[in-house]
Design a protein around this motif. Structure first.
Motif, PDB file in Angstrom:
ATOM      1  N   SER A   1       0.833  -1.354  -7.309  1.00  0.00           N
ATOM      2  CA  SER A   1      -0.550  -1.164  -6.856  1.00  0.00           C
ATOM      3  C   SER A   1      -1.382  -2.411  -7.167  1.00  0.00           C
ATOM      4  CB  SER A   1      -1.155   0.050  -7.563  1.00  0.00           C
ATOM      5  OG  SER A   1      -1.423  -0.278  -8.914  1.00  0.00           O
ATOM      6  N   PRO A   2      -2.431  -2.619  -6.412  1.00  0.00           N
ATOM      7  CA  PRO A   2      -3.290  -3.781  -6.673  1.00  0.00           C
ATOM      8  C   PRO A   2      -3.828  -3.779  -8.099  1.00  0.00           C
ATOM      9  CG  PRO A   2      -3.868  -2.791  -4.564  1.00  0.00           C
ATOM     10  CD  PRO A   2      -2.877  -1.879  -5.215  1.00  0.00           C
ATOM     11  N   GLU A   3      -4.086  -2.583  -8.606  1.00  0.00           N
ATOM     12  CA  GLU A   3      -4.629  -2.491  -9.956  1.00  0.00           C
ATOM     13  C   GLU A   3      -3.582  -2.918 -10.982  1.00  0.00           C
ATOM     14  OE1 GLU A   3      -4.886  -0.228  -7.560  1.00  0.00           O
ATOM     15  OE2 GLU A   3      -7.030  -0.469  -7.154  1.00  0.00           O
ATOM     16  N   ALA A   4      -2.329  -2.485 -10.749  1.00  0.00           N
ATOM     17  CA  ALA A   4      -1.271  -2.828 -11.708  1.00  0.00           C
ATOM     18  C   ALA A   4      -0.899  -4.301 -11.624  1.00  0.00           C
ATOM     19  CB  ALA A   4      -0.035  -1.957 -11.447  1.00  0.00           C
ATOM     20  N   THR A   5      -1.014  -4.879 -10.440  1.00  0.00           N
ATOM     21  CA  THR A   5      -0.602  -6.279 -10.287  1.00  0.00           C
ATOM     22  C   THR A   5      -1.732  -7.258 -10.584  1.00  0.00           C
ATOM     23  OG1 THR A   5      -1.057  -6.100  -7.929  1.00  0.00           O
ATOM     24  CG2 THR A   5       1.239  -5.839  -8.615  1.00  0.00           C
ATOM     25  N   GLU A   6      -2.941  -6.728 -10.703  1.00  0.00           N
ATOM     26  CA  GLU A   6      -4.074  -7.631 -10.935  1.00  0.00           C
ATOM     27  C   GLU A   6      -3.877  -8.536 -12.157  1.00  0.00           C
ATOM     28  OE1 GLU A   6      -8.032  -5.926 -10.484  1.00  0.00           O
ATOM     29  OE2 GLU A   6      -8.829  -7.344 -11.952  1.00  0.00           O
ATOM     30  N   PRO A   7      -3.363  -7.992 -13.269  1.00  0.00           N
ATOM     31  CA  PRO A   7      -3.163  -8.896 -14.419  1.00  0.00           C
ATOM     32  C   PRO A   7      -2.149 -10.006 -14.121  1.00  0.00           C
ATOM     33  CG  PRO A   7      -2.997  -6.592 -15.076  1.00  0.00           C
ATOM     34  CD  PRO A   7      -3.021  -6.601 -13.589  1.00  0.00           C
ATOM     35  N   ILE A   8      -1.242  -9.753 -13.194  1.00  0.00           N
ATOM     36  CA  ILE A   8      -0.237 -10.772 -12.867  1.00  0.00           C
ATOM     37  C   ILE A   8      -0.804 -11.799 -11.898  1.00  0.00           C
ATOM     38  CG2 ILE A   8       2.030 -11.161 -11.808  1.00  0.00           C
ATOM     39  CD1 ILE A   8       2.597  -8.142 -12.492  1.00  0.00           C
ATOM     40  N   THR A   9      -1.446 -11.303 -10.854  1.00  0.00           N
ATOM     41  CA  THR A   9      -1.907 -12.201  -9.791  1.00  0.00           C
ATOM     42  C   THR A   9      -3.267 -12.816 -10.098  1.00  0.00           C
ATOM     43  OG1 THR A   9      -3.058 -10.425  -8.619  1.00  0.00           O
ATOM     44  CG2 THR A   9      -0.753 -10.791  -8.048  1.00  0.00           C
ATOM     45  N   GLY A  10      -4.054 -12.106 -10.908  1.00  0.00           N
ATOM     46  CA  GLY A  10      -5.411 -12.580 -11.155  1.00  0.00           C
ATOM     47  C   GLY A  10      -6.357 -12.272 -10.014  1.00  0.00           C
TER      48      GLY A  10
ATOM     49  N   ALA B   1      -5.795  -6.105   2.635  1.00  0.00           N
ATOM     50  CA  ALA B   1      -4.700  -5.337   3.216  1.00  0.00           C
ATOM     51  C   ALA B   1      -5.208  -4.449   4.346  1.00  0.00           C
ATOM     52  CB  ALA B   1      -4.037  -4.477   2.138  1.00  0.00           C
ATOM     53  N   ARG B   2      -6.365  -3.856   4.129  1.00  0.00           N
ATOM     54  CA  ARG B   2      -6.936  -3.008   5.181  1.00  0.00           C
ATOM     55  C   ARG B   2      -7.297  -3.838   6.403  1.00  0.00           C
ATOM     56  NH1 ARG B   2     -10.730  -0.638   0.661  1.00  0.00           N
ATOM     57  NH2 ARG B   2      -9.253   0.798  -0.329  1.00  0.00           N
ATOM     58  N   LEU B   3      -7.834  -5.011   6.141  1.00  0.00           N
ATOM     59  CA  LEU B   3      -8.214  -5.881   7.262  1.00  0.00           C
ATOM     60  C   LEU B   3      -6.981  -6.253   8.080  1.00  0.00           C
ATOM     61  CD1 LEU B   3     -10.508  -7.569   8.593  1.00  0.00           C
ATOM     62  CD2 LEU B   3      -9.842  -9.455   7.089  1.00  0.00           C
ATOM     63  N   TYR B   4      -5.934  -6.654   7.368  1.00  0.00           N
ATOM     64  CA  TYR B   4      -4.704  -7.058   8.055  1.00  0.00           C
ATOM     65  C   TYR B   4      -4.106  -5.875   8.818  1.00  0.00           C
ATOM     66  CZ  TYR B   4       0.138  -8.499   8.735  1.00  0.00           C
ATOM     67  OH  TYR B   4       1.358  -8.783   9.287  1.00  0.00           O
ATOM     68  N   ALA B   5      -4.028  -4.752   8.143  1.00  0.00           N
ATOM     69  CA  ALA B   5      -3.360  -3.602   8.761  1.00  0.00           C
ATOM     70  C   ALA B   5      -4.189  -3.001   9.885  1.00  0.00           C
ATOM     71  CB  ALA B   5      -3.085  -2.531   7.696  1.00  0.00           C
ATOM     72  N   GLY B   6      -5.482  -3.180   9.810  1.00  0.00           N
ATOM     73  CA  GLY B   6      -6.340  -2.548  10.796  1.00  0.00           C
ATOM     74  C   GLY B   6      -6.563  -3.370  12.051  1.00  0.00           C
ATOM     75  N   ALA B   7      -6.059  -4.607  12.048  1.00  0.00           N
ATOM     76  CA  ALA B   7      -6.327  -5.489  13.185  1.00  0.00           C
ATOM     77  C   ALA B   7      -5.477  -5.104  14.384  1.00  0.00           C
ATOM     78  CB  ALA B   7      -6.028  -6.927  12.791  1.00  0.00           C
ATOM     79  N   PRO B   8      -6.020  -5.242  15.581  1.00  0.00           N
ATOM     80  CA  PRO B   8      -5.182  -5.051  16.770  1.00  0.00           C
ATOM     81  C   PRO B   8      -3.987  -6.014  16.738  1.00  0.00           C
ATOM     82  CG  PRO B   8      -7.506  -5.204  17.388  1.00  0.00           C
ATOM     83  CD  PRO B   8      -7.429  -5.522  15.927  1.00  0.00           C
TER      84      PRO B   8
ATOM     85  N   ASN C   1       3.425  -7.368  -2.522  1.00  0.00           N
ATOM     86  CA  ASN C   1       3.784  -5.978  -2.793  1.00  0.00           C
ATOM     87  C   ASN C   1       2.536  -5.108  -2.911  1.00  0.00           C
ATOM     88  OD1 ASN C   1       6.477  -6.547  -2.735  1.00  0.00           O
ATOM     89  ND2 ASN C   1       6.771  -6.545  -4.962  1.00  0.00           N
ATOM     90  N   ALA C   2       1.510  -5.666  -3.536  1.00  0.00           N
ATOM     91  CA  ALA C   2       0.268  -4.896  -3.692  1.00  0.00           C
ATOM     92  C   ALA C   2      -0.361  -4.633  -2.326  1.00  0.00           C
ATOM     93  CB  ALA C   2      -0.699  -5.653  -4.598  1.00  0.00           C
ATOM     94  N   MET C   3      -0.314  -5.626  -1.452  1.00  0.00           N
ATOM     95  CA  MET C   3      -0.872  -5.415  -0.111  1.00  0.00           C
ATOM     96  C   MET C   3      -0.078  -4.344   0.627  1.00  0.00           C
ATOM     97  SD  MET C   3      -2.100  -9.172   1.244  1.00  0.00           S
ATOM     98  CE  MET C   3      -2.909  -8.480   2.688  1.00  0.00           C
ATOM     99  N   ALA C   4       1.245  -4.436   0.525  1.00  0.00           N
ATOM    100  CA  ALA C   4       2.085  -3.440   1.190  1.00  0.00           C
ATOM    101  C   ALA C   4       1.851  -2.056   0.583  1.00  0.00           C
ATOM    102  CB  ALA C   4       3.548  -3.833   1.070  1.00  0.00           C
ATOM    103  N   HIS C   5       1.630  -2.033  -0.726  1.00  0.00           N
ATOM    104  CA  HIS C   5       1.346  -0.769  -1.415  1.00  0.00           C
ATOM    105  C   HIS C   5       0.108  -0.103  -0.808  1.00  0.00           C
ATOM    106  CE1 HIS C   5       1.089   1.938  -4.957  1.00  0.00           C
ATOM    107  NE2 HIS C   5      -0.229   1.820  -4.768  1.00  0.00           N
ATOM    108  N   VAL C   6      -0.904  -0.909  -0.560  1.00  0.00           N
ATOM    109  CA  VAL C   6      -2.134  -0.378   0.037  1.00  0.00           C
ATOM    110  C   VAL C   6      -1.829   0.171   1.436  1.00  0.00           C
ATOM    111  CG1 VAL C   6      -4.455  -0.972   0.849  1.00  0.00           C
ATOM    112  CG2 VAL C   6      -3.593  -1.934  -1.305  1.00  0.00           C
ATOM    113  N   VAL C   7      -1.072  -0.600   2.191  1.00  0.00           N
ATOM    114  CA  VAL C   7      -0.754  -0.181   3.566  1.00  0.00           C
ATOM    115  C   VAL C   7      -0.033   1.168   3.548  1.00  0.00           C
ATOM    116  CG1 VAL C   7       0.681  -0.736   5.572  1.00  0.00           C
ATOM    117  CG2 VAL C   7      -0.726  -2.517   4.503  1.00  0.00           C
ATOM    118  N   VAL C   8       0.920   1.278   2.649  1.00  0.00           N
ATOM    119  CA  VAL C   8       1.733   2.504   2.617  1.00  0.00           C
ATOM    120  C   VAL C   8       0.938   3.681   2.047  1.00  0.00           C
ATOM    121  CG1 VAL C   8       3.729   3.568   1.497  1.00  0.00           C
ATOM    122  CG2 VAL C   8       3.938   1.309   2.558  1.00  0.00           C
ATOM    123  N   THR C   9       0.234   3.443   0.945  1.00  0.00           N
ATOM    124  CA  THR C   9      -0.413   4.576   0.275  1.00  0.00           C
ATOM    125  C   THR C   9      -1.730   4.971   0.926  1.00  0.00           C
ATOM    126  OG1 THR C   9      -1.478   3.066  -1.280  1.00  0.00           O
ATOM    127  CG2 THR C   9       0.623   4.047  -1.964  1.00  0.00           C
ATOM    128  N   GLU C  10      -2.293   4.088   1.747  1.00  0.00           N
ATOM    129  CA  GLU C  10      -3.545   4.454   2.424  1.00  0.00           C
ATOM    130  C   GLU C  10      -3.290   4.872   3.874  1.00  0.00           C
ATOM    131  OE1 GLU C  10      -6.742   1.689   1.957  1.00  0.00           O
ATOM    132  OE2 GLU C  10      -6.560   1.618  -0.233  1.00  0.00           O
TER     133      GLU C  10
END
Lengths: 170, 931, 555, 78
Positions: B503-512, B522-529, B464-473
């Motif tokens: 957000s990655p910041e909010a989920t950091e305490p959960i995921t570590g 997330a940027r790397l994944y989303a930015g790849a051809p 979800n955090a990765m998708a959050h980055v994709v959507v919000t960025e």
């Protein structure tokens, strides 16, 4: 080149290997510089160093081992206190290098590539030291010596042995 | 079935149109630009002598046998390393070339034993062939000079020997280890005449980095690297093309035999899943098929406390059939059920589910995929419309960013891992999502750009955090989404995923996982051809497994990474036929082809064909069966080839369920753990005896051909048919091919599949039907199977299994290369040499806190059970996490795993168990059971 | 540690010398007498460091203020250590000087250029130098190698400055027009190689300088690196700018610690002066230069093996194609040039291609740096236009053998080069003529043997050298060289001579035609030259080979 | 007979995973899920024990919806 005189150290030290690796961290394809420096630090590149280098440079141990074994400069076990390399290439041959090599192996009682029983000298052959107008040439550790005959060779040996035993040098 | 030797064109194929025209020995040839002269000659039917060249490896140019003359070119260039040029005129045979080749060969033989007649490779040796081809008649140098003839053989590997005296230093083994396998365990040591093949500094194969994949043995042109079985038994004289029965990669092999005995398994270059590669299991660990512990006679007993009694097939089947009917008469139609196996063929699975639905008259059929990939089926069908991975394996070669989530391909899917590693060495970037630092994170020439080392159980928060980055960025592929997906669902999802809690910041305490790392990945994944997701049981075996699968699908859709080569969402299936057993209608709610039992149209097709009224309501899943058994409403179970008493979670609970059954029928090769609760044992067939098909993780249907006669006297599907008949529902097929015909007739995605077509084409990827007569390598091209892709909200609902003061560590489980699943097969092979026991990996800090040293025996205690393991201190696991494998029954990892399961599919939560680890104070020898 | 063990950097030296116009006088002791004592490894191998140390000591005892400058060698190596004193009349040379000569030199007024038994006069008047045309070696021996001021004062950086004003393709055109050919041995036109790299697609390109000077009888690369390191730096920067490469590797063999040390020091200074780095001479051009040290493998002088070695791998030959110019270092387009090829470039750009191409004969343009070695009376550097005869070199410049015995043969072009008998010394030294007589120029090494040489032994050694130094990749080289030693042993022992001679002949053909690279391919050249010119030495049957114990790696 | 523990756990877990839809939609999603994937005896046992205090209110509501659905006699689960 940070190579220390051969034989000055042979104790494996993880910290020193780590320090060498850190110093070369940004180098592209930096395996040879790393190996030179490790040998300079530790006198040889043993299996533990191979494992650390492989891990650090993201290579397999086999690859590092293959490289170490390819290059005559790299050794898996420490050399004698001094390494004397006799040039056996043609220019030196024309000035008696073969006789000098024979004298060296006979007087030291070792073959080329071997270390004397007292551990003071490793005798090696080399092909060309770039001193072809002043042949025969010999290299004692990193010191190039030109126009070497049997007498001069014996003097070099005596001096190397004195160094090894910590005596004042003749 | 003569011994088939696959053609070797010398150098790798080059893609492209045959645009370069040249002349070789007066023959006109046209090949793609970049093709070697050697390959062009081979394609024209002209064999140029060669030793170091082989078409699975990059041209090397060392043996110098393949020299040719080219008009206008100085000297005699090597044809393997010389690319074709337009108008080139090549001569491959001239007196000069013949002399040169003969003289080169003379040099080879001057340092090679002259013992062809007693050599294990006699008749199967390229050096021998080439000596003949170049007309070598004498060695004028003699053999008295310097040589390597006295060097000592290395026999440390359980399966193959290395005889340096016979090595010609062509480096094919070294190159195969690098290029094909990607392990880099071999090198040439020394140089010049002293150049020798060496398995690294260890000095022998067993102690080296070698993973025993066999690529070196495969590549060796002489007897230098040779299977011990060939040395013992001699060169095989016939071969049968078949499919490996280990993991979901589904490698094609030629089983090579002498008479009825398998001599070796040779990976087939024509196998599209493996392209000539193999792993230690498939290539070497087939000896279990003839292991002395194999049971080949049916057995029955009244009570599980009684001894087994060998009986005839008639008696065993008659007994089982009548007992099943009795139980149904007493407790009702729904009181019995069956479990199908992912180890069995599609045909074997199909008849079991048919027996349950038609003969048992209920839908109490489930498959062991329940406990591994059921969330994949659920998640992908919800989002994409079909329950399978989207790509073929070859697709990974086009990926620019690869995200590996909860999978450890180098251990569990080694042949695919080799493909992936090749692509990574070519420069593709890698994101690894795994609590454990798996091999891919950093291996020779491979390094992950990001290792998202998350807390076990926090997958969904992370995705979800990765998708959050994709959507919000602003990284969403808006064109793809608006064209290909349901926009209403997307809008709901976009709103959901954009909320701050994801957000990655909010989920950091959960995921570590540090938020910055998540954002970068997330940027790397989303930015790849082309970005591709590969995942394994680390995704599915969670209480949120289905949610996570949907989360992966959402991410792929949002970034437009679906529907072409190089992208996709790809489950790496654990067992050889997980995909197939699911496809075949083994789920209690679905017929073959994933069609719900309540669908009247579909049901009527089967009802008409099978002549029975079928239940429109879903049946019991495996865990439901256990619960119902303990409750007393479920009384009899048919288990096909699955050791539920070892592999399923909370084994004590499973055993209690099995104990409470009135009748348990086990069909298997060995008396496994489950068989100790059985009343009827029906001996099964190994893959070397089976006739049918397996479907691998890329939906590829491969033929499994009988290599030897069934040692139990019957195909498994025959046994099932007879049992069904004994229950009053006659089932009869002339052969396995007829079963596939029935599958094709009833299942639209298989409509175009038949044994004949498979034999013609080698393999087929479903869907294969009128619309796709040659199968479907890439799914969802142009449109999703369900029409438009569907985004689904994926809220993170944490598991109830939490670390606590009493159980402060999280245990997660996984696999190791040399062993397979519960080990029933691999433990009965030479593979035990590498992994004789399961060990517990624990971080040095956690170990220190508990006074545990490396190699100590420890107790592992969870809320449901306790077991003992030897432990290994390892920084591969993070602090707070321990890890073990479950290949050995004695270690009983599943004694401690709990009954928590995926909310949607009940797939067990193997990957998260709160435990405590304590040192065992007494000496291990006194404690180790059986020791 | 005695002075003899220390590196040249630790020897007192000062910047520059007053011969050079515009050079600032050192302010600390303006009255000091400037004395040049070479830092060249050859000079040091016969006591230059001890001489420098002793001169300082003696002078100081005598109350004389001297400044010792450690220059490169003039290339008259039989005169080393060659000490030069700067006098108002110019530089005056004494040599060869031993440490024990220091006292008499100082006391007899050598510091004023006075008479002494070792007095040689003005070095530039030496007959050995007088006939030479030093372009590449113009600065070697004259200047302090690590003085940027000396470098600039003697025309350094002019070529680079000119290059910076040109288009890339213009630079390449200039090099093409000069007719410069690779000095490493193959003689491939340097400019054409550069053009291939320039035209190759790719953002990342490299310049690699091959300083793995392993051929016996050659030492010009070493002397240039020790004597004029900035020239090589400048040359590599020009090459980088010409082809669009921003990074260079200088691969020096480990047997040359002096060259390594000097080049590293020069590179550091060059960075400090803005000749290297992100902005070369203040322009937008970036160029980084790294020194890589070999590890004792002769084969790494082969360009593809060298690239493998720089990449950190076994120095094993790569099959070509692909050419390094298209897929070289780390798979990128790469210039691989020898030290002397590159070192010719600044002077080509300074004086123009035409000036360079006017020199020489046929397709061999410019000067060639010959190195006289072995049993030769006057051994050293002879830089002259192509076309000089072997006789001019051996008897003219070289003065015949050092032993005073008749010269029997010379080996030209290193261990893979042919042995040429004295009756062929009229051969002009250029690429094509040498090829036509079954020989090659190689790196320009000329090794002289007197009439005591046993040519059967030399033939055997050619094979032995190949056996020791082969990378081991291809069969003809890996196995053929060992069998070659054995077959020659049998011939020398008189066993089945005719059969074995025929076998040797076929083996030579196999190695020549079938080997992967020049190592195996050229090893038969010396053997065949001996078979052709000195067959009597293979007929004597009185030589017992193998008297020197072989090293372990070979046994 | 009280409701089996495993059924309570499963039902509540399903409810938790649909909670984000809001109680009304969640209940209908849970009902559909149970209809699609649960065997009739399991559903029956749940419906017979909707007053079991351990069930999530969404499950209870879903049970009511399911009961309506079942009595409507529909076989369609999708």
């Amino acid at each position: 080149m940070s190579e220390v005189a051969p034989g000055t150290s042979s104790e494996f030290s993880e910290e020193r290997v780590r320090a060498v690796l850190d110093a070369h961290r940004s180098e592209r394809g930096g395996l040879l510089p790393v190996l030179h420096d490790i040998q300079g630090e530790l006198g040889c590149i043993d299996e533990r160093a191979v494992a650390m280098v492989a891990c650090d440079l993201n290579l397999s141990q086999a690859e590092v081992f293959g490289v170490v074994s390819f290059y005559p400069d790299f050794r898996a076990s420490p050399s004698g206190a001094s390494v004397i390399r006799i040039c056996r290439a043609e220019a030196c041959q024309s000035m008696g290098a073969e006789a000098l090599a024979r004298h060296a192996t006979e007087s030291l009682g070792v073959g080329l590539g071997d270390t004397t029983a007292d551990g003071s000298i490793t005798l090696e052959q080399v092909f060309c030291l770039g001193n072809c107008a002043l042949s025969p040439a010999v290299m004692v550790n990193e010191k190039l010596v030109g126009r070497v005959d049997s007498e001069r060779f014996d003097a070099l040996v005596a001096r190397a042995r004195a160094r090894a035993s910590g005596e004042p040098q003749p | 079935m003569p011994l088939v030797k696959e053609r070797d064109l010398g150098t790798r194929a080059v893609s492209g149109s045959p645009s370069v025209e040249l002349e070789i020995d007066g023959m006109a040839v046209a090949v793609p630009e970049g093709t070697s002269v050697m390959r062009a000659a081979a394609l024209a039917g002209i064999g140029v002598p060669k030793l170091c060249a082989t078409d699975s490896l990059a041209a090397f140019g060392s043996c110098r046998l393949c020299l040719v003359e080219i008009e206008g070119v100085r000297g005699t260039p090597a044809s393997c390393t010389t690319p074709v040029a337009p108008g080139m005129k090549v001569s491959t045979q001239t007196p000069r070339l013949e002399r040169l080749r003969r003289n080169v060969m003379e040099l080879y033989i001057s340092d090679h034993p002259l013992d062809c007649l007693t050599c294990a490779a006699n008749g199967d040796c390229e050096l021998q062939d080439m000596a003949g081809a170049v007309g070598l008649r004498e060695v004028r140098y003699g053999q008295a000079g310097q040589s390597h003839l006295g060097e000592v053989k290395d026999t440390t590997n359980p399966y193959f020997a290395f005889d340096p005296a016979k090595c010609i230093v062509c480096s094919r083994c070294v190159r195969a280890c690098e290029e094909t396998q990607g392990t880099f365990a071999l090198t040439i040591t020394g140089r010049g005449f002293g150049s020798r093949v060496a398995p690294g500094p260890a000095g022998n194969f067993f102690d080296s980095e070698c993973v025993s994949c066999g690529a070196c043995v495969q590549a060796c042109p002489t007897d230098a690297l040779e299977e011990k079985s060939v040395i013992d038994m001699g060169v095989p004289d016939r071969s049968v093309l078949t499919t490996c029965a280990y993991c979901g990669v589904g490698c094609s092999f030629r089983a090579e035999l002498r008479g009825d005995e398998v001599v070796r398994m040779v990976p087939s270059k024509s196998g599209q899943a493996n392209e000539g590669h193999s792993c230690v299991k498939g290539r070497f660990a087939w000896g279990y098929a003839t292991h002395r512990e194999r049971v080949v006679k049916p057995m029955i007993r009244e009570a599980i406390t009684d001894p087994w009694r060998e009986v005839s097939w008639e008696e065993a089947i008659g007994y089982a059939g009548s007992r099943l009917r009795e139980i149904q008469a007493t407790y009702g139609v729904a009181s019995i059920g069956g479990i199908t196996s992912s180890r069995c063929t599609n045909e074997e699975v199909f008849v079991v589910q048919k027996m349950v639905r038609a003969a048992f008259g209920n839908n109490n059929v489930d498959t062991c995929a329940r406990v591994c990939h059921s969330p994949t089926g659920f998640g992908l069908s919800q989002t994409f419309g079909t329950s399978a991975g989207t790509q073929d394996f070859a697709s990974v070669a086009e990926a620019d960013v690869i995200m590996v989530v909860g999978a450890n391909p180098s251990e569990a899917h080694p042949v695919f891992a080799s493909r992936m590693k090749r692509r990574l060495r070519e420069g593709a970037r890698l994101v690894v999502v795994d609590p454990r630092r798996i091999d891919l994170v950093r291996a020779p020439h491979i390094e992950a750009s990001h290792h998202l080392q998350l807390q076990p159980g926090s997958n969904v928060a992370l995705i979800n955090a990765m998708a959050h980055v994709v959507v919000t960025e602003g990284l969403v592929d808006r064109d793809f989404v608006s064209e290909r997906c349901e926009m209403d669902d997307f809008a709901v999802w976009e709103k959901f995923i954009s909320t701050d809690i994801n957000s990655p910041e909010a989920t950091e305490p959960i995921t570590g996982v540090p938020a910055g790392e998540v954002r970068a990945a997330a940027r790397l994944y989303a930015g790849a051809p082309n970005a591709a997701i590969y995942y394994g049981l680390g995704v599915t075996e969670h209480s949120q497994g289905s949610t996570m699968v949907m989360g992966l699908a959402n991410l792929a859709m949002a970034t437009g990474n679906i529907g072409r080569v190089g992208v996709g969402v790809n489950p790496l299936r654990g067992q050889n036929n997980v995909q197939g057993s699911c496809d075949m209608g083994s789920f209690p709610h679905e017929f073959s082809g994933y069609r719900h039992v309540s669908d009247d149209t579909v049901r009527h097709v089967f009802e008409e064909l099978w002549g029975r009224t079928l239940d429109p309501e879903p049946g019991l899943r495996i865990p439901n069966m256990f619960d119902a058994a303990i409750e007393g409403t479920f009384r009899a179970l048919f288990v096909q080839g699955e050791d539920i008493a070892q592999s399923d979670p909370n084994v004590n609970h499973v055993k209690a369920a099995l104990e409470s059954l009135e009748l348990c029928i086990v069909q298997d090769l060995f008396l496994n753990e489950t068989a100790s609760f059985a009343h009827v044992f029906l001996p099964g067939t190994s893959f070397l005896e089976k006739d049918g098909t397996f479907t691998n993780a890329e939906r590829r249907i491969n033929r499994v051909r009988p290599v030897m006669a069934p040692r139990n006297g019957k195909q498994e599907w025959q046994v099932v048919c007879e049992l069904s008949s004994a229950m009053g529902y006659p089932m009869q097929y002339d052969n396995a091919s007829r079963i596939m015909d029935e599958i094709a007739a009833t299942t639209p995605t298989f409509a175009g599949v038949s044994f004949r077509k498979l034999d013609e084409l080698g393999s087929l990827q479903w869907p294969c039907n009128e619309a796709a007569p040659l199968g479907t390598p890439t799914m969802h091209v142009g449109t999703f199977v369900r029409g438009k892709g569907r985004f689904l909200e994926t809220p993170f609902v944490p598991t109830e299994e939490r670390a606590s003061r009493r159980y402060p560590l999280i245990l997660t489980t996984g696999r190791i290369l040399t062993q397979y699943n519960v080990g029933a097969q691999t433990r009965r092979t030479g593979n035990v040499a590498w992994h004789p026991e399961d060990v517990l990996e624990i971080h040095p800090h956690d170990a220190e806190d508990r006074g545990i040293s490396d190699g100590d025996w420890v107790t592992v205690t969870s809320r449901v059970g306790q077991t003992e393991l030897r432990c290994r201190l390892s920084p591969r696991v993070p602090v707070g996490v321990v890890y073990t494998t479950f290949h050995h029954p004695v270690s009983g990892a599943n004694v401690v795993t709990t009954e928590h399961s995926d909310w949607a599919t009940n797939c067990p939560e193997y990957k998260v168990t709160a435990v405590e680890v304590r040192a065992l104070r007494a000496p291990a020898s006194a404690l180790h059971r059986g020791a | 540690m005695s002075a003899a063990d220390s590196m040249p950097g630790s020897v007192p030296r000062r910047v520059g010398h007053p011969d050079l116009p515009g050079h600032p006088d050192p302010s600390d002791h303006p009255d000091a007498v400037r004395v040049f004592v070479p830092r060249d490894s050859a000079a040091r191998s016969v006591g230059a460091d001890e001489v420098a140390e002793e001169l300082l000591r003696v002078a100081s005892t005598a109350g004389r203020d001297i400044d010792i400058v450690r220059n490169g060698s003039r290339g008259m190596l039989w005169l080393e250590p060659l000490v030069e004193v700067v006098t108002p009349q110019g530089r005056v040379a004494y040599g060869p000087v031993a440490p024990q000569d220091a006292a008499s030199l100082v006391s007899s007024g050598a510091l004023e250029g006075r008479e002494h038994p070792l007095l040689l006069g003005a070095p530039e008047d030496a007959a050995f130098l007088a006939g030479q045309k030093r372009l590449t070696f113009a600065r070697v021996g004259l200047v302090d190698p690590l003085s940027p001021e000396d470098y600039i004062a003697t025309g350094g950086l002019v070529g680079l400055e000119r290059a910076l004003e040109m288009q890339r393709s213009q630079i390449v055109d200039e090099v093409v027009a000069s007719g410069l050919r690779g000095r490493g041995g193959a003689g491939f036109p340097t400019g054409i190689k550069w053009r291939t790299v320039l035209d190759a697609p790719g953002d990342v390109k490299f310049v690699c300088c091959n300083a793995d000077e392993g051929d016996s009888g050659t030492y010009a690369d070493r002397m240039l690196m020790e004597g004029d390191p900035f020239l090589l730096v400048e040359a590599m920067v020009i090459a980088g700018i010409a082809v669009g490469a921003a990074e260079g590797y200088l691969y020096i063999r480990s047997e040359y610690p002096g060259a390594i040390e000097t080049m590293q020091a020069a590179i550091t200074i060059a960075y400090g002066n803005g000749w290297l780095g992100d902005s070369v001479l203040g322009t937008r051009n970036a160029f980084d230069l790294h020194v890589r040290v070999g590890a004792g493998a002769y084969i790494c002088g082969e360009e593809t093996a060298m690239l493998e070695s720089i990449e950190g791998r076994r120095g094993v030959i790569r099959a070509k194609p692909p050419l390094p110019a298209l897929q070289g270092l780390f798979g990128c387009p790469t210039i691989v040039n020898n030290v002397l090829s590159l070192a010719a470039v600044p002077s080509i750009l300074t004086a123009g291609a035409a000036a360079y191409s006017e020199i020489g004969v046929g397709t061999s343009r410019g000067t060639q740096v010959f190195q006289l070695a072995g049993n030769v009376r006057y051994g050293g550097i002879v830089e002259v236009p192509f076309g000089v005869t072997l006789g001019d070199l051996v008897w003219g410049y070289g003065g015949g053998s050092a032993s005073g015995r008749p010269v029997r043969a010379v080996q030209v072009g290193g261990p893979l080069g042919a042995y040429i008998p004295a009756d062929r010394f009229d051969t002009p030294m250029d690429y094509e003529t040498l090829a036509s007589v079954g020989a090659m120029l190689g790196h320009g090494g000329v090794v002289v043997f007197d009439d005591t040489v046993d040519m059967g032994r030399q033939a055997r050694f050619a094979m032995e050298f190949c056996a020791t130094e082969s990378c081991g990749k291809c069969t003809p080289c890996r196995l053929g060289s060992v069998r070659g030693v054995e077959v020659i042993d049998r011939i020398l022992a008189g066993d089945d001579r005719e059969v074995n001679l025929a076998l040797l002949d076929e083996l030579c053909e196999t190695m020549t035609d079938a080997s992967l690279c020049a190592m195996g391919g050229l090893t038969p050249m010396p053997v065949r030259s001996i078979l052709a010119h000195f067959p009597e030495d293979l007929a004597r049957g009185d030589v017992r080979p193998g008297t020197v114990p072989l090293p372990e790696s070979f046994r | 007979m009280p409701l089996r523990n495993d059924l309570v756990q499963m039902a509540n877990q399903i409810a938790a995973n649909f909670l984000h839809h809001g109680p009304e939609v969640a209940a209908s999603e849970v009902a559909a899920h149970l209809k699609r994937f649960w065997a009739p005896p399991m559903r029956a046992e749940l419906l017979a024990n909707l007053d079991d205090g351990r069930l999530d209110p969404i499950v209870v509501r879903a049970g009511e919806l399911l009961r309506e659905l079942e009595s409507a006699g529909s076989n369609s689960a999708s």
